[in-house]
Design a protein around this motif. Structure first.
Motif, PDB file in Angstrom:
ATOM      1  N   GLY A 221      -0.858   1.018   3.716  1.00 30.61           N
ATOM      2  CA  GLY A 221      -1.383   2.139   2.944  1.00 30.61           C
ATOM      3  C   GLY A 221      -2.769   1.896   2.379  1.00 30.61           C
ATOM      4  N   PHE A 222      -3.360   0.721   2.675  1.00 29.60           N
ATOM      5  CA  PHE A 222      -4.646   0.404   2.060  1.00 29.60           C
ATOM      6  C   PHE A 222      -5.782   1.275   2.587  1.00 29.60           C
ATOM      7  CE2 PHE A 222      -8.356  -2.514   1.294  1.00 29.60           C
ATOM      8  CZ  PHE A 222      -8.329  -2.401  -0.080  1.00 29.60           C
ATOM      9  N   ALA A 223      -5.724   1.669   3.856  1.00 26.36           N
ATOM     10  CA  ALA A 223      -6.778   2.549   4.398  1.00 26.36           C
ATOM     11  C   ALA A 223      -6.790   3.877   3.660  1.00 26.36           C
ATOM     12  CB  ALA A 223      -6.561   2.766   5.893  1.00 26.36           C
ATOM     13  N   ALA A 224      -5.611   4.429   3.383  1.00 29.44           N
ATOM     14  CA  ALA A 224      -5.539   5.678   2.632  1.00 29.44           C
ATOM     15  C   ALA A 224      -6.064   5.477   1.220  1.00 29.44           C
ATOM     16  CB  ALA A 224      -4.100   6.193   2.599  1.00 29.44           C
ATOM     17  N   TYR A 225      -5.746   4.333   0.616  1.00 22.40           N
ATOM     18  CA  TYR A 225      -6.271   4.054  -0.723  1.00 22.40           C
ATOM     19  C   TYR A 225      -7.796   4.018  -0.714  1.00 22.40           C
ATOM     20  CZ  TYR A 225      -7.559   1.658  -4.982  1.00 22.40           C
ATOM     21  OH  TYR A 225      -8.174   1.339  -6.163  1.00 22.40           O
ATOM     22  N   ARG A 226      -8.372   3.366   0.260  1.00 27.29           N
ATOM     23  CA  ARG A 226      -9.831   3.247   0.301  1.00 27.29           C
ATOM     24  C   ARG A 226     -10.514   4.605   0.464  1.00 27.29           C
ATOM     25  NH1 ARG A 226     -11.923  -1.411   4.183  1.00 27.29           N
ATOM     26  NH2 ARG A 226     -13.849  -0.777   3.141  1.00 27.29           N
ATOM     27  N   SER A 227      -9.854   5.523   1.143  1.00 27.88           N
ATOM     28  CA  SER A 227     -10.454   6.846   1.325  1.00 27.88           C
ATOM     29  C   SER A 227     -10.301   7.720   0.085  1.00 27.88           C
ATOM     30  CB  SER A 227      -9.841   7.554   2.536  1.00 27.88           C
ATOM     31  OG  SER A 227      -8.465   7.828   2.314  1.00 27.88           O
ATOM     32  N   ASP A 228      -9.292   7.428  -0.735  1.00 31.32           N
ATOM     33  CA  ASP A 228      -9.067   8.228  -1.952  1.00 31.32           C
ATOM     34  C   ASP A 228      -8.410   7.350  -3.008  1.00 31.32           C
ATOM     35  OD1 ASP A 228      -8.661  10.205  -3.863  1.00 31.32           O
ATOM     36  OD2 ASP A 228      -6.999  11.163  -2.776  1.00 31.32           O
ATOM     37  N   PRO A 229      -9.151   6.415  -3.603  1.00 34.12           N
ATOM     38  CA  PRO A 229      -8.537   5.478  -4.553  1.00 34.12           C
ATOM     39  C   PRO A 229      -7.820   6.162  -5.704  1.00 34.12           C
ATOM     40  CG  PRO A 229     -10.742   4.755  -3.973  1.00 34.12           C
ATOM     41  CD  PRO A 229     -10.581   6.129  -3.403  1.00 34.12           C
ATOM     42  N   GLU A 230      -8.476   7.115  -6.336  1.00 32.44           N
ATOM     43  CA  GLU A 230      -7.891   7.783  -7.498  1.00 32.44           C
ATOM     44  C   GLU A 230      -6.625   8.527  -7.125  1.00 32.44           C
ATOM     45  OE1 GLU A 230      -8.207   8.602 -11.680  1.00 32.44           O
ATOM     46  OE2 GLU A 230      -9.413   7.325 -10.372  1.00 32.44           O
ATOM     47  N   GLY A 231      -6.686   9.272  -6.039  1.00 33.25           N
ATOM     48  CA  GLY A 231      -5.528  10.074  -5.640  1.00 33.25           C
ATOM     49  C   GLY A 231      -4.340   9.216  -5.266  1.00 33.25           C
ATOM     50  N   VAL A 232      -4.584   8.153  -4.509  1.00 31.43           N
ATOM     51  CA  VAL A 232      -3.477   7.291  -4.085  1.00 31.43           C
ATOM     52  C   VAL A 232      -2.910   6.528  -5.278  1.00 31.43           C
ATOM     53  CG1 VAL A 232      -2.875   5.271  -2.702  1.00 31.43           C
ATOM     54  CG2 VAL A 232      -4.254   7.100  -1.713  1.00 31.43           C
ATOM     55  N   PHE A 233      -3.777   6.021  -6.146  1.00 37.15           N
ATOM     56  CA  PHE A 233      -3.323   5.283  -7.319  1.00 37.15           C
ATOM     57  C   PHE A 233      -2.415   6.151  -8.187  1.00 37.15           C
ATOM     58  CE2 PHE A 233      -4.026   3.673 -11.697  1.00 37.15           C
ATOM     59  CZ  PHE A 233      -3.662   2.343 -11.532  1.00 37.15           C
ATOM     60  N   LEU A 234      -2.882   7.333  -8.525  1.00 34.95           N
ATOM     61  CA  LEU A 234      -2.077   8.222  -9.370  1.00 34.95           C
ATOM     62  C   LEU A 234      -0.845   8.713  -8.638  1.00 34.95           C
ATOM     63  CD1 LEU A 234      -4.936  10.232 -11.109  1.00 34.95           C
ATOM     64  CD2 LEU A 234      -3.456   8.502 -12.152  1.00 34.95           C
ATOM     65  N   GLY A 235      -0.968   8.936  -7.337  1.00 33.65           N
ATOM     66  CA  GLY A 235       0.189   9.372  -6.570  1.00 33.65           C
ATOM     67  C   GLY A 235       1.297   8.340  -6.565  1.00 33.65           C
ATOM     68  N   LEU A 236       0.931   7.071  -6.447  1.00 33.72           N
ATOM     69  CA  LEU A 236       1.943   6.019  -6.510  1.00 33.72           C
ATOM     70  C   LEU A 236       2.607   5.981  -7.879  1.00 33.72           C
ATOM     71  CD1 LEU A 236       0.023   3.176  -4.641  1.00 33.72           C
ATOM     72  CD2 LEU A 236       2.085   4.338  -3.836  1.00 33.72           C
ATOM     73  N   LEU A 237       1.813   6.140  -8.941  1.00 33.57           N
ATOM     74  CA  LEU A 237       2.375   6.135 -10.290  1.00 33.57           C
ATOM     75  C   LEU A 237       3.276   7.332 -10.533  1.00 33.57           C
ATOM     76  CD1 LEU A 237      -0.752   5.000 -12.349  1.00 33.57           C
ATOM     77  CD2 LEU A 237       1.191   3.611 -11.607  1.00 33.57           C
ATOM     78  N   ASP A 238       2.983   8.451  -9.894  1.00 32.42           N
ATOM     79  CA  ASP A 238       3.821   9.647 -10.061  1.00 32.42           C
ATOM     80  C   ASP A 238       5.234   9.422  -9.548  1.00 32.42           C
ATOM     81  OD1 ASP A 238       1.924  11.228 -11.321  1.00 32.42           O
ATOM     82  OD2 ASP A 238       1.145  12.039  -9.438  1.00 32.42           O
ATOM     83  N   GLY A 239       5.431   8.410  -8.733  1.00 31.54           N
ATOM     84  CA  GLY A 239       6.775   8.100  -8.240  1.00 31.54           C
ATOM     85  C   GLY A 239       7.618   7.331  -9.235  1.00 31.54           C
ATOM     86  N   PHE A 240       7.070   7.059 -10.428  1.00 27.76           N
ATOM     87  CA  PHE A 240       7.790   6.311 -11.455  1.00 27.76           C
ATOM     88  C   PHE A 240       7.960   7.175 -12.700  1.00 27.76           C
ATOM     89  CE2 PHE A 240       5.418   2.934  -9.116  1.00 27.76           C
ATOM     90  CZ  PHE A 240       6.511   2.322  -8.532  1.00 27.76           C
ATOM     91  N   GLY A 241       8.804   8.177 -12.615  1.00 27.20           N
ATOM     92  CA  GLY A 241       9.083   9.022 -13.766  1.00 27.20           C
ATOM     93  C   GLY A 241       7.812   9.637 -14.324  1.00 27.20           C
ATOM     94  N   ASP A 242       7.575   9.441 -15.630  1.00 23.24           N
ATOM     95  CA  ASP A 242       6.421  10.053 -16.279  1.00 23.24           C
ATOM     96  C   ASP A 242       5.213   9.114 -16.352  1.00 23.24           C
ATOM     97  OD1 ASP A 242       7.293   8.210 -18.112  1.00 23.24           O
ATOM     98  OD2 ASP A 242       7.365   9.599 -19.817  1.00 23.24           O
TER      99      ASP A 242
END
Length: 371
Positions: A221-242
């Motif tokens: 998933g690192f290629a996707a992170y590099r193309s959109d760091p903010e979106g991927v970072f927050l998207g991963l966190l959204d998978g953990f409740g609030d």
């Protein structure tokens, strides 16, 4: 001047080893490529054994006085399971700008000579053993220094380890990437560790009233992170409740930092006239955040080996102390928890931390044994 030991790398492992050798009365030269106390990628966690080591050395009070809060409660999230844990001792999450500089100051106070902005280009040999190093200083140009012991504490991509051709074993490829940042205005009541299929996260208080938020996910998933760091970072966190919502409510204090360079390997840590400490000797994925504690432990073991000449014991004790955590780290870095793991999660928490109580079946909370 001839030194008793030259240490390449003035981060946690190198500065700590310099401190202990200088306290034994050895003439120590500590070399660092960057500025002393400059920032570096870090897993941020000083585990309870690491904190206990600093206390033995008389340095933990300085870390606390500088503003690093102790974490004495953990909340582990795995799916619907939430486990409250009191670790066997306090944990700390210092920034490296603070911890590295503190250890270097202590080493200098003990008598070590410290030089920053120095690049080591060559390990010097004579009669089939290492006898010193040569390199370039930003101020002063080329140099050579001699010592009967050269210690590589220069990280996972260690120049010293390559120069002496240190043997590699138990090597496994990188399995995950990691990213983290610091937030202001996101207070936490306890350290948090989250795990679910495909990701892990950690939340801990750090220096200057900030909160460190870390995520780990499979390497593909690192290629996707590099193309959109903010979106991927927050998207991963959204998978953990609030958790994603809580992070958005805070103010970002610094940029996101990320790495996919997370090798897993052991290196033979000694040979004629040389030794390795910290990540130069053993490196593993950051998901279990063992690097700083391992570095301090290595410093204690290696300083005893230098004093007594018993490097074989350093090697065996290092490996014995790290093997089980290495295996657990490789397992967690796969990011594929199964049903059996979910059932065993409370038991794992007690095994590694000493759980006080279990809070079961809370909806909206996802994830856990990580960081």
């Amino acid at each position: 001047m001839t030194f008793d030991a030259i240490i390449v790398g003035a981060r946690v492992a190198g500065a700590a080893t310099a401190l202990l050798l200088a306290r034994q009365g050895l003439r120590v030269l500590l070399l660092e490529r960057s500025a002393i106390g400059s920032d570096t990628l870090s897993s941020h966690q000083l585990q309870p054994p690491g904190a206990a080591i600093l206390e033995r050395w008389g340095l933990l009070g300085e870390l606390v006085a500088a503003g690093t809060p102790a974490t004495t409660r953990l909340r582990l999230h795995h799916g619907r399971h939430v486990v409250d844990v009191r670790p066997p001792g306090p944990m700390f999450s210092p920034r490296r700008t603070l911890l590295d500089a503190m250890l270097v100051r202590a080493a200098a106070a003990a008598g070590a000579e410290v030089r920053e902005h120095v690049t080591v280009d060559e390990v010097l040999w004579s009669d089939d053993r290492v006898r010193g190093v040569a390199g370039r200083a930003r101020r002063g140009g080329a140099f050579e220094e001699r010592a009967p012991m050269v210690i590589g504490a220069d990280g996972k991509n260690s120049f010293v380890a390559r120069a002496v051709r240190a043997g590699v074993y138990r090597e496994r490829p990188a399995r995950a990437f990691a990213a983290y940042t610091y937030l202001d205005g996101m207070p936490v009541e306890a350290g948090e560790m989250h795990q679910r299929a495909g990701a892990a996260a950690a939340v801990f208080p750090t220096d200057e009233g900030l909160t460190m938020v870390y995520v780990s996910a499979p390497l593909d998933g690192f290629a996707a992170y590099r193309s959109d760091p903010e979106g991927v970072f927050l998207g991963l966190l959204d998978g953990f409740g609030d958790l994603g919502e809580r992070v958005r409510s805070g103010r970002r204090a610094e940029r996101l930092r990320a790495t996919s360079d997370q090798p897993n390997r052991f290196r033979v840590p000694y040979g004629p006239g040389w030794a390795l400490a910290g990540d130069a000797g053993v490196v593993m994925d950051s998901i279990t955040a063992q690097g700083m504690t391992n570095a301090l432990r290595d410093a204690e073991l290696l300083s005893r080996a230098v004093a007594g000449g018993d490097f074989a014991t350093y090697h065996s004790e290092r490996d014995r102390g790290l093997s089980r955590m290495y295996d657990l780290t490789l397992h967690l870095a796969r990011h594929r928890p199964g049903a059996a793991e979910r059932l065993l999660f409370p038991l794992l928490a007690r095994r590694f931390w000493g759980s006080d109580r279990r809070v079961g079946g809370r909806r909206g909370h996802r994830g856990a044994l990580a960081a």
